[in-house]
Design a protein around this motif. Sequence first.
Motif, PDB file in Angstrom:
ATOM      1  N   THR A  93     -19.413 -57.571  -8.228  1.00 43.17           N
ATOM      2  CA  THR A  93     -20.225 -58.312  -9.197  1.00 43.17           C
ATOM      3  C   THR A  93     -19.343 -59.015 -10.220  1.00 43.17           C
ATOM      4  OG1 THR A  93     -22.033 -56.717  -8.941  1.00 43.17           O
ATOM      5  CG2 THR A  93     -22.061 -58.101 -10.907  1.00 43.17           C
ATOM      6  N   ARG A 145     -29.642 -64.511  -5.267  1.00 42.56           N
ATOM      7  CA  ARG A 145     -30.814 -63.655  -5.038  1.00 42.56           C
ATOM      8  C   ARG A 145     -31.196 -63.574  -3.557  1.00 42.56           C
ATOM      9  NH1 ARG A 145     -33.313 -60.689  -6.264  1.00 42.56           N
ATOM     10  NH2 ARG A 145     -35.355 -61.169  -7.171  1.00 42.56           N
ATOM     11  N   GLU A 146     -31.293 -64.697  -2.875  1.00 43.86           N
ATOM     12  CA  GLU A 146     -31.887 -64.696  -1.538  1.00 43.86           C
ATOM     13  C   GLU A 146     -30.859 -64.649  -0.407  1.00 43.86           C
ATOM     14  OE1 GLU A 146     -34.955 -67.581  -0.953  1.00 43.86           O
ATOM     15  OE2 GLU A 146     -36.271 -66.429  -2.276  1.00 43.86           O
ATOM     16  N   GLY A 168     -28.346 -61.175  -1.944  1.00 41.85           N
ATOM     17  CA  GLY A 168     -29.101 -59.961  -2.186  1.00 41.85           C
ATOM     18  C   GLY A 168     -28.868 -59.284  -3.519  1.00 41.85           C
ATOM     19  N   PHE A 169     -28.361 -59.988  -4.516  1.00 42.49           N
ATOM     20  CA  PHE A 169     -28.223 -59.395  -5.844  1.00 42.49           C
ATOM     21  C   PHE A 169     -29.594 -59.249  -6.480  1.00 42.49           C
ATOM     22  CE2 PHE A 169     -23.872 -61.171  -5.482  1.00 42.49           C
ATOM     23  CZ  PHE A 169     -23.136 -60.053  -5.854  1.00 42.49           C
ATOM     24  N   SER A 170     -29.752 -58.239  -7.322  1.00 44.74           N
ATOM     25  CA  SER A 170     -31.004 -58.072  -8.058  1.00 44.74           C
ATOM     26  C   SER A 170     -31.106 -59.144  -9.142  1.00 44.74           C
ATOM     27  CB  SER A 170     -31.045 -56.683  -8.702  1.00 44.74           C
ATOM     28  OG  SER A 170     -30.065 -56.595  -9.737  1.00 44.74           O
ATOM     29  N   ALA A 171     -32.306 -59.285  -9.707  1.00 43.91           N
ATOM     30  CA  ALA A 171     -32.493 -60.279 -10.765  1.00 43.91           C
ATOM     31  C   ALA A 171     -31.593 -59.968 -11.961  1.00 43.91           C
ATOM     32  CB  ALA A 171     -33.961 -60.312 -11.187  1.00 43.91           C
ATOM     33  N   ALA A 172     -31.442 -58.682 -12.280  1.00 46.70           N
ATOM     34  CA  ALA A 172     -30.586 -58.300 -13.411  1.00 46.70           C
ATOM     35  C   ALA A 172     -29.116 -58.620 -13.120  1.00 46.70           C
ATOM     36  CB  ALA A 172     -30.763 -56.815 -13.713  1.00 46.70           C
ATOM     37  N   GLU A 173     -28.679 -58.331 -11.896  1.00 52.12           N
ATOM     38  CA  GLU A 173     -27.291 -58.632 -11.526  1.00 52.12           C
ATOM     39  C   GLU A 173     -27.045 -60.139 -11.527  1.00 52.12           C
ATOM     40  OE1 GLU A 173     -26.099 -54.964  -8.502  1.00 52.12           O
ATOM     41  OE2 GLU A 173     -27.381 -56.589  -7.765  1.00 52.12           O
ATOM     42  N   VAL A 199     -32.996 -62.513 -17.232  1.00 48.69           N
ATOM     43  CA  VAL A 199     -33.741 -62.302 -15.997  1.00 48.69           C
ATOM     44  C   VAL A 199     -34.858 -63.328 -15.872  1.00 48.69           C
ATOM     45  CG1 VAL A 199     -35.265 -60.704 -14.773  1.00 48.69           C
ATOM     46  CG2 VAL A 199     -33.169 -59.846 -15.853  1.00 48.69           C
ATOM     47  N   ASN A 219     -35.395 -65.947 -12.737  1.00 46.49           N
ATOM     48  CA  ASN A 219     -36.634 -66.026 -11.960  1.00 46.49           C
ATOM     49  C   ASN A 219     -37.229 -67.427 -11.996  1.00 46.49           C
ATOM     50  OD1 ASN A 219     -36.501 -63.322 -11.211  1.00 46.49           O
ATOM     51  ND2 ASN A 219     -37.706 -62.624 -12.967  1.00 46.49           N
TER      52      ASN A 219
END
Length: 429
Positions: A163, A253-254, A257-262, A271, A275
């Motif tokens: 990260t 994200r897509e 595959g990182f999360s929204a927070a990452e 965040v 989004n």
Amino acid sequence: MLGHRRLSDAQPLRRRRHRALLGHGQGVLELAKAHRLPSPPAWLRSTPRHSSYRQRLHRAHGPGYSGGRPRGTGRRPRPAGPPGPGLGPWVSGTRQRRRGADVTAARGEGFARRIEPYRSELLAYCYRMLGSAHDAEDLVQDTCLRAWRAREQYDETRGSLRTWLYRIATNVCLTALEARGRRPLPSGLVAASEPLSPLVSRENTAWLQPMPDSLLGAADPAGTVIERSSLRLAFAAVLQHLSARQRGALILREVLGFSAAEAADILGTTVASVNSSLQRARARVKEFGGGHEQAGEPSTAEQRAWIDRYMKAFERADVEGIQRLLTDDVIMEMPPVINWFAGRGGYGLFMEWVFEHAGTDWSLKPVAANGQPGFAAYRRVGEGYELHTLQILTVTTAGISRNSVFREAEVFASFGLAARLDAQGLPTA
């Protein structure tokens, strides 16, 4: 007088040390040596194979020039023998600094080994962001150097090394994109052309470039297999219609595959902002009809079989054989030429024109780029063959749906293609 002699003896050495500390035009390695600091590992110091910076240096100063002062004009050598009077404590301190530097060097080498395996996925990420293999190599090199220099700032308790590296790479890419426009393909700029209309070239446009599969190497240590469908030329072309931050949000994200927070941490935003950017990016991708998921895509072996049949028909200048391998809505585009053609009939008419003007004697060499098969086409000239085009094809279960043809010297160089082949199809000097 004794003190005066000591000062006069020491000052020249101090001046030499001062020049060394400034590097005196000798580059990163000399600066590190003068400081008694560890130098970056060789793979971090090296300039990327296709660096535009190196090319500019060579054009300005001649081949082999790498910066700094000309040979023979560096700082004067230190005098042989023991140091001058009164320098004993300084020498002792230098030895202590050397011991400390050895420990720092070992830590630096260890950190370099930790980040080196991430180069492949960082290269794929920078390519998706920039759309250029050459720019991506330069930016990954910059990312690794920045990470190595800031290694003491990395805190494992705040996030993973992966990260942290992506945060640095994203900052580098966003900065680069501020000074660069998007890299389209002709089908994203103008309407389809008639197959026999005059060809119009736009040399001053920065076009989307293919990424050689050979540059991506093995999978990364985090176990994240580089998703080849997210490197497809069609998807890379759609990404060029997004803003820099929309592009980053969608990829992080897509694709990765990182999360929204990452993703928010990597992009340096909230965040909610991530989004919002992701929602707008999805709408733009849908508008341009692109996506990185390929439904019903043939296996690698099946794709290669389609391309082998196409290459055999091409070498025979068999237009009807070529057309039988195409889908009804096939597209051919050829940057920097802005003309592009749609449909099996228009494709066939253009190929008839090609064989009429460029000849029917060809030698083809298979290549792979963006996870797609393709070939380099050499046409007969005199006693041998001359490099003509690089062609990357999109294969579906129904046939070949797209042919992206490239003629730029920079693209040829990234694939290491020989400029000429002999009569037997072997590279010549």
